[in-house]
Design a protein around this motif. Structure first.
Motif, PDB file in Angstrom:
ATOM      1  N   LEU A  31       0.932  -1.190  -0.054  1.00 42.89           N
ATOM      2  CA  LEU A  31       0.207   0.053  -0.090  1.00 42.89           C
ATOM      3  C   LEU A  31       0.984   1.356  -0.095  1.00 42.89           C
ATOM      4  N   ASP A  35       1.126   4.231  -2.941  1.00 41.27           N
ATOM      5  CA  ASP A  35       0.724   5.540  -2.415  1.00 41.27           C
ATOM      6  C   ASP A  35       1.728   6.326  -2.903  1.00 41.27           C
ATOM      7  N   ILE A  55      -8.951   5.769  -0.908  1.00 39.01           N
ATOM      8  CA  ILE A  55      -8.426   4.565  -1.255  1.00 39.01           C
ATOM      9  C   ILE A  55      -9.706   3.994  -1.716  1.00 39.01           C
ATOM     10  N   MET A  58      -9.678  -1.384  -2.692  1.00 35.94           N
ATOM     11  CA  MET A  58      -8.573  -2.018  -2.693  1.00 35.94           C
ATOM     12  C   MET A  58      -8.637  -3.490  -2.688  1.00 35.94           C
ATOM     13  N   THR A 104      -2.333  -6.776  -6.904  1.00 37.34           N
ATOM     14  CA  THR A 104      -3.383  -5.758  -6.161  1.00 37.34           C
ATOM     15  C   THR A 104      -3.780  -4.676  -7.105  1.00 37.34           C
TER      16      THR A 104
END
Length: 125
Positions: A31, A35, A55, A58, A104
């Motif tokens: 994550l 970012d 977000i 996710m 992801t």
């Protein structure tokens, strides 16, 4: 994997300290990489500082393993008055480059900010 319109913003290999008890990479680690990459794309588009404000959706699709080479792809999906939605996808390259796995993806929202950290307009051009 459809990465049309997306460019690799970061490429990084996780370290042993990034592994959780299951032998996979911490979700928080990936994550953080997302970012950073999203912030680079958003700051370029806003031509100045930005802040992450949300977000959306996710989804962790597959685990990241030690020795995977992680490529973080990002593109501007939508621009509002002060905000931008950045689509981010992470691909793990395994087996010495033989296998690519999408691990992801998410939609991040960034807001352009001024010197006082207040929202400022984003050029629509």
């Amino acid at each position: 994997m459809n990465l049309d319109g997306m460019e690799p913003i970061l490429r990084v290999m996780p370290r042993p300290a990034d592994i959780n008890a299951n032998g996979h990479i911490f979700g928080g680690w990936v994550l953080s990489q997302m970012d950073i990459a999203g912030g680079i794309v958003a700051a370029r588009r806003a031509q100045g500082p930005v802040a992450t404000v949300a977000i959306d959706a996710m989804e962790f699709i597959a685990p990241i393993l030690l020795h995977d080479l992680i490529s973080v792809y990002a593109r501007v999906e939508k621009v509002g008055r002060t905000s931008m939605k950045i689509r981010i996808e992470v691909i793990a390259t395994r087996d010495r480059g033989k296998t690519d796995v999408k691990v992801t993806e998410a939609l991040f929202t960034f807001v352009a900010i001024d010197e006082q950290a207040r929202p400022r307009p984003v050029d629509q051009a």
